[in-house]
Design a protein around this motif. Structure first.
Motif, PDB file in Angstrom:
ATOM      1  N   ALA A 185       0.810  -1.248  -0.164  1.00  0.00           N
ATOM      2  CA  ALA A 185      -0.054  -0.087  -0.604  1.00  0.00           C
ATOM      3  C   ALA A 185       1.150   1.502   0.233  1.00  0.00           C
ATOM      4  CB  ALA A 185      -0.799  -0.238   1.080  1.00  0.00           C
ATOM      5  N   ALA A 186       2.035   1.045   0.752  1.00  0.00           N
ATOM      6  CA  ALA A 186       2.755   2.338   0.734  1.00  0.00           C
ATOM      7  C   ALA A 186       3.636   2.705  -0.242  1.00  0.00           C
ATOM      8  CB  ALA A 186       3.985   2.296   1.812  1.00  0.00           C
ATOM      9  N   LEU A 187       4.448   1.525  -1.264  1.00  0.00           N
ATOM     10  CA  LEU A 187       4.164   1.328  -1.759  1.00  0.00           C
ATOM     11  C   LEU A 187       3.474   1.803  -3.786  1.00  0.00           C
ATOM     12  CD1 LEU A 187       6.754  -1.659  -2.778  1.00  0.00           C
ATOM     13  CD2 LEU A 187       7.977   0.652  -2.836  1.00  0.00           C
ATOM     14  N   LEU A 188       2.201   1.845  -3.411  1.00  0.00           N
ATOM     15  CA  LEU A 188       1.326   2.128  -4.346  1.00  0.00           C
ATOM     16  C   LEU A 188       1.179   3.478  -4.353  1.00  0.00           C
ATOM     17  CD1 LEU A 188      -0.661   1.258  -6.740  1.00  0.00           C
ATOM     18  CD2 LEU A 188      -2.084   0.442  -4.947  1.00  0.00           C
ATOM     19  N   ARG A 189       0.945   4.112  -2.507  1.00  0.00           N
ATOM     20  CA  ARG A 189       0.794   5.138  -2.818  1.00  0.00           C
ATOM     21  C   ARG A 189       1.314   5.959  -3.342  1.00  0.00           C
ATOM     22  NH1 ARG A 189      -2.032   2.671   1.540  1.00  0.00           N
ATOM     23  NH2 ARG A 189      -4.338   2.880   0.551  1.00  0.00           N
ATOM     24  N   THR A 190       3.039   5.666  -2.737  1.00  0.00           N
ATOM     25  CA  THR A 190       4.052   6.612  -3.320  1.00  0.00           C
ATOM     26  C   THR A 190       5.121   6.548  -4.556  1.00  0.00           C
ATOM     27  OG1 THR A 190       5.945   4.707  -2.523  1.00  0.00           O
ATOM     28  CG2 THR A 190       5.381   6.416  -0.840  1.00  0.00           C
ATOM     29  N   GLN A 191       4.225   5.845  -5.582  1.00  0.00           N
ATOM     30  CA  GLN A 191       4.498   5.937  -6.869  1.00  0.00           C
ATOM     31  C   GLN A 191       3.477   6.472  -7.388  1.00  0.00           C
ATOM     32  OE1 GLN A 191       8.038   4.852  -7.563  1.00  0.00           O
ATOM     33  NE2 GLN A 191       8.527   4.873  -5.517  1.00  0.00           N
ATOM     34  N   ALA A 192       2.339   6.578  -7.134  1.00  0.00           N
ATOM     35  CA  ALA A 192       1.525   6.688  -7.845  1.00  0.00           C
ATOM     36  C   ALA A 192       1.688   8.669  -8.118  1.00  0.00           C
ATOM     37  CB  ALA A 192       0.142   6.566  -7.071  1.00  0.00           C
ATOM     38  N   ASP A 193       0.921   9.388  -8.821  1.00  0.00           N
ATOM     39  CA  ASP A 193       0.878  10.472  -9.553  1.00  0.00           C
ATOM     40  C   ASP A 193       0.060  11.234  -8.542  1.00  0.00           C
ATOM     41  OD1 ASP A 193       0.448  12.879 -10.293  1.00  0.00           O
ATOM     42  OD2 ASP A 193       0.046  12.168 -12.392  1.00  0.00           O
ATOM     43  N   ALA A 194       0.400  11.999  -8.187  1.00  0.00           N
ATOM     44  CA  ALA A 194       0.028  12.884  -6.701  1.00  0.00           C
ATOM     45  C   ALA A 194      -1.553  13.638  -6.728  1.00  0.00           C
ATOM     46  CB  ALA A 194       0.573  14.209  -6.324  1.00  0.00           C
ATOM     47  N   ALA A 195      -2.076  13.781  -8.405  1.00  0.00           N
ATOM     48  CA  ALA A 195      -3.500  13.816  -8.975  1.00  0.00           C
ATOM     49  C   ALA A 195      -4.415  12.734  -8.443  1.00  0.00           C
ATOM     50  CB  ALA A 195      -3.514  14.634 -10.311  1.00  0.00           C
ATOM     51  N   TYR A 196      -3.783  11.508  -8.464  1.00  0.00           N
ATOM     52  CA  TYR A 196      -4.443  10.440  -8.019  1.00  0.00           C
ATOM     53  C   TYR A 196      -5.320   9.674  -6.969  1.00  0.00           C
ATOM     54  CZ  TYR A 196      -4.830  11.889 -13.259  1.00  0.00           C
ATOM     55  OH  TYR A 196      -4.705  12.628 -14.483  1.00  0.00           O
ATOM     56  N   PRO A 197      -4.783  10.370  -5.529  1.00  0.00           N
ATOM     57  CA  PRO A 197      -4.817   9.401  -5.229  1.00  0.00           C
ATOM     58  C   PRO A 197      -5.851   8.348  -4.108  1.00  0.00           C
ATOM     59  CG  PRO A 197      -4.870  11.946  -3.454  1.00  0.00           C
ATOM     60  CD  PRO A 197      -4.731  11.469  -5.664  1.00  0.00           C
ATOM     61  N   GLY A 198      -7.123   8.830  -4.954  1.00  0.00           N
ATOM     62  CA  GLY A 198      -8.282   8.331  -4.855  1.00  0.00           C
ATOM     63  C   GLY A 198      -8.556   8.066  -5.473  1.00  0.00           C
ATOM     64  N   ARG A 199      -8.393   7.491  -6.545  1.00  0.00           N
ATOM     65  CA  ARG A 199      -7.996   6.658  -7.683  1.00  0.00           C
ATOM     66  C   ARG A 199      -7.049   4.872  -7.686  1.00  0.00           C
ATOM     67  NH1 ARG A 199      -9.255  10.088 -12.936  1.00  0.00           N
ATOM     68  NH2 ARG A 199     -11.017  11.501 -12.194  1.00  0.00           N
ATOM     69  N   VAL A 200      -6.303   6.037  -7.216  1.00  0.00           N
ATOM     70  CA  VAL A 200      -5.022   4.785  -7.005  1.00  0.00           C
ATOM     71  C   VAL A 200      -5.154   4.433  -5.663  1.00  0.00           C
ATOM     72  CG1 VAL A 200      -2.583   4.548  -6.427  1.00  0.00           C
ATOM     73  CG2 VAL A 200      -3.187   5.650  -8.345  1.00  0.00           C
ATOM     74  N   THR A 201      -5.584   4.755  -4.376  1.00  0.00           N
ATOM     75  CA  THR A 201      -6.452   3.589  -3.482  1.00  0.00           C
ATOM     76  C   THR A 201      -7.436   2.786  -3.343  1.00  0.00           C
ATOM     77  OG1 THR A 201      -5.700   5.250  -2.284  1.00  0.00           O
ATOM     78  CG2 THR A 201      -7.132   3.879  -0.833  1.00  0.00           C
ATOM     79  N   ALA A 202      -8.380   3.152  -4.452  1.00  0.00           N
ATOM     80  CA  ALA A 202      -9.842   2.318  -4.889  1.00  0.00           C
ATOM     81  C   ALA A 202      -9.582   1.513  -5.705  1.00  0.00           C
ATOM     82  CB  ALA A 202     -10.412   4.126  -5.361  1.00  0.00           C
ATOM     83  N   VAL A 203      -8.521   1.083  -6.586  1.00  0.00           N
ATOM     84  CA  VAL A 203      -8.202   0.615  -7.482  1.00  0.00           C
ATOM     85  C   VAL A 203      -7.906  -0.998  -6.275  1.00  0.00           C
ATOM     86  CG1 VAL A 203      -7.012  -1.048  -9.411  1.00  0.00           C
ATOM     87  CG2 VAL A 203      -7.850   1.535  -9.884  1.00  0.00           C
ATOM     88  N   PRO A 204      -6.741  -1.130  -5.664  1.00  0.00           N
ATOM     89  CA  PRO A 204      -6.660  -3.018  -4.312  1.00  0.00           C
ATOM     90  C   PRO A 204      -7.957  -2.975  -3.998  1.00  0.00           C
ATOM     91  CG  PRO A 204      -5.512  -0.418  -4.616  1.00  0.00           C
ATOM     92  CD  PRO A 204      -5.565   0.440  -5.014  1.00  0.00           C
ATOM     93  N   GLY A 205      -8.518  -1.644  -3.364  1.00  0.00           N
ATOM     94  CA  GLY A 205      -9.775  -1.989  -2.205  1.00  0.00           C
ATOM     95  C   GLY A 205     -10.517  -2.714  -3.498  1.00  0.00           C
ATOM     96  N   LEU A 206     -11.476  -2.006  -4.563  1.00  0.00           N
ATOM     97  CA  LEU A 206     -12.203  -2.705  -5.604  1.00  0.00           C
ATOM     98  C   LEU A 206     -11.582  -3.656  -5.462  1.00  0.00           C
ATOM     99  CD1 LEU A 206     -14.837  -2.716  -6.951  1.00  0.00           C
ATOM    100  CD2 LEU A 206     -13.334  -1.412  -8.698  1.00  0.00           C
TER     101      LEU A 206
END
Length: 124
Positions: free
Chosen positions: A78-99
């Motif tokens: 989760a930490a790697l996913l959030r740190t490597q994602a574009d700062a404009a899409y934190p909600g979308r990046v977090t939502a995909v693994p949850g989905l």
């Protein structure tokens, strides 16, 4: 077994909090995933439910190891996913693994149960 999973996953949280940042989080997550998959996979090869239950202390230890490794790898991934994602899409990046974890994985459970019924737990 569920208590062991919870115990292991709960134990890793304070460890990560006290330890702080882990260097080389990707390899740490990979090793934790592999280390957690071995004991959970071994349970599939128990000759019977009675045999698996008869080894209750060993099963509890394995479950705690699985929970510890799953908690560590989950936090690292989760930490790697959030740190490597574009700062404009934190909600979308977090939502995909949850989905995937909470939405798609349960849909596969009936298929896994059918595979276990057909081929047994080992190959499935």
């Amino acid at each position: 077994m569920l208590a062991g999973f919870g115990l292991g996953a709960g134990a890793v949280s304070p460890l990560l909090t006290v330890r702080g940042r882990l260097p080389r989080a990707g390899p740490v997550a990979g090793v934790a995933i592999l280390a957690g998959s071995v004991p959970i996979g071994a349970l599939a090869f128990a000759p019977s439910l009675v045999a698996a239950g008869g080894a209750a202390p060993l099963v509890g230890l394995c479950a705690s190891l699985v929970g510890l490794c799953a908690g560590l790898s989950g936090a690292m991934c989760a930490a790697l996913l959030r740190t490597q994602a574009d700062a404009a899409y934190p909600g979308r990046v977090t939502a995909v693994p949850g989905l995937v974890g909470l939405g798609l994985a349960p849909l596969g459970m009936p298929y896994t149960a059918a595979a276990i019924g057909t081929w047994g737990p080992g190959p499935s």
